[in-house]
Design a protein around this motif. Structure first.
Motif, mmCIF file in Angstrom:
data_model
loop_
_atom_site.group_PDB
_atom_site.id
_atom_site.type_symbol
_atom_site.label_atom_id
_atom_site.label_comp_id
_atom_site.label_asym_id
_atom_site.label_seq_id
_atom_site.Cartn_x
_atom_site.Cartn_y
_atom_site.Cartn_z
ATOM 1 N N THR A 158 -1.771 36.311 13.255
ATOM 2 C CA THR A 158 -1.585 35.646 14.452
ATOM 3 C C THR A 158 -1.393 34.347 13.666
ATOM 4 O O THR A 158 -2.132 33.720 12.640
ATOM 5 C CB THR A 158 -2.597 35.570 15.508
ATOM 6 N N THR A 176 0.734 33.109 18.754
ATOM 7 C CA THR A 176 1.843 33.857 18.568
ATOM 8 C C THR A 176 1.504 34.920 17.577
ATOM 9 O O THR A 176 1.040 34.823 16.249
ATOM 10 C CB THR A 176 3.171 33.242 18.353
ATOM 11 N N SER A 235 10.761 35.078 17.433
ATOM 12 C CA SER A 235 9.887 34.272 17.708
ATOM 13 C C SER A 235 8.293 34.846 16.850
ATOM 14 O O SER A 235 7.857 35.991 17.125
ATOM 15 C CB SER A 235 9.116 34.012 18.992
ATOM 16 N N GLY A 236 7.842 33.766 16.052
ATOM 17 C CA GLY A 236 6.576 34.133 15.095
ATOM 18 C C GLY A 236 7.122 34.978 13.894
ATOM 19 O O GLY A 236 5.972 35.434 13.002
#
Length: 364
Positions: A158, A176, A235-236
């Motif tokens: 994360t 995220t 995303s991430g």
């Protein structure tokens, strides 16, 4: 590619296309063009590194613009595929983001004919950027070698992990999930980035450098463009890629940690400072650059690569020789090398550039 036609990897360089057949058969050179390029006529079929694609595109546009009798076809099939195409006599020379391994040399030499050697020609240096897509984070993140090693081995999952927070005091990081991407195809970018991780933090990234990505987990994508697109749309997401692809896709790049824990920005100037410290090895199979990962300077970016052109040092097809040397000679020229930073690459250090020029001049 606007000016360089993509050629099928299986084409035979001994059978020029119709557009270049008459010129290639003569192997003729013309007088220097108005741009100062010493032109040669014919058709070159090339393949290999996707990392150098944008540089080859630019040089092809320049060369073909000045030399009306020349056609340069480059297929950015990846370093491993390019080397195989060269060994199988399907291309005139190939681009590879790593020099030939000991096991590669016999087949490459055999392709050049009995008693002849294939050679590594370092020509297009670059920085390997750590690209990421983290919503809400606007300033460049600091990522140490230890943090990167754990991210790319699936130990940090994360974006608000304590290790990343420690590298970035005062930065608000989301929870995220991290999605790592790597090259699915055999790649010199994978080889060089895994070498950086292993050489700076073997404890967290014990796998030795390999053109087949040796890290744990993650998702594979084909080619530099595929990796950049995956990060851009996830995303991430995080990956390693040539800085030129980061720029072209408006992706954020991290400041990367060196052996002393200093965070260094991914710029062409900083990469050049690191490459200039490389040891130059010369042998019967050309020139190879050995990077010193223990070298630490806040203006020397340690995640770098150099794309080599793998060609026959001798034994070239007589109909192709003039064009092979002419195009390579243009690539190492001050004019062509000066264009590299503007395209997201790194200019060869002057001392190395002169040695490469001598090597190209010796091709026969």
């Amino acid at each position: 590619m606007a000016t360089a036609t993509l050629a099928a990897c299986g084409s035979n360089n001994n059978s020029p296309t119709a557009s270049g057949s008459s010129a290639a058969a003569s192997g003729s050179s013309s007088a220097s063009s108005a741009s100062g390029i010493s032109c040669a006529s014919g058709t070159l079929t090339l393949a290999g590194s996707s990392a150098q694609k944008n540089a080859i595109d630019k040089w092809t546009k320049d060369y073909q613009g000045a030399c009306s009798g020349a056609t340069i076809n480059y297929n950015p099939s990846g370093s491993g595929a390019g080397l195989t195409s060269f060994q199988q006599n399907q291309v005139d020379f190939a681009g590879s983001d790593f020099p030939m391994a000991t096991t590669d040399v016999p087949k490459a030499d055999a392709r050049c004919g009995s008693g002849n050697n294939a050679i590594d020609i370092p020509l297009v240096p670059g920085a390997i950027a750590v690209i990421y897509n983290v919503s809400g984070v606007t300033s460049p993140l600091n990522l140490s070698a230890q943090t990167l090693a754990k991210i790319f081995n699936g130990k940090i999952t994360t974006w608000n992990d304590p290790a990343i927070t420690k590298d970035n005091p005062g930065v608000s990081l989301p929870s995220t999930k991290i999605t790592t991407f790597h090259r699915a195809d055999k790649s010199g970018t994978s080889y060089n980035f895994s070498n950086y991780l292993n050489q700076t933090d073997a404890a967290d990234f014990p796998a030795k450098a390999n053109k087949a990505w040796p890290g744990s987990g993650g998702q594979g994508e084909n080619g530099s463009a595929g990796v950049a697109q995956a990060v851009k749309t996830t995303s991430g997401g995080i990956a390693y890629d040539e800085i030129s692809y980061a720029t072209a896709n408006s992706l954020q790049t991290a400041k990367v940690g060196n052996a002393q824990g200093q965070f260094v920005e991914a710029t062409t100037a900083n990469a050049s400072a690191f490459i200039a410290k490389a040891k130059v090895n010369q042998n019967d199979n050309g020139m190879q650059l050995a990077f010193d990962y223990s070298y630490s300077d806040p203006s020397a970016y340690p995640a770098v690569l150099v794309t080599y052109e793998i060609a026959c040092g001798s034994g070239n097809n007589s109909s192709q020789l003039a064009l092979i040397k002419s195009f390579l000679d243009y690539g190492v020229s001050t004019t062509a090398q000066t264009e590299l930073p503007g395209a997201g690459y790194v200019q060869l250090p002057t001392n190395i550039q002169s040695q490469v020029k001598t090597l190209i001049d010796s091709i026969k």
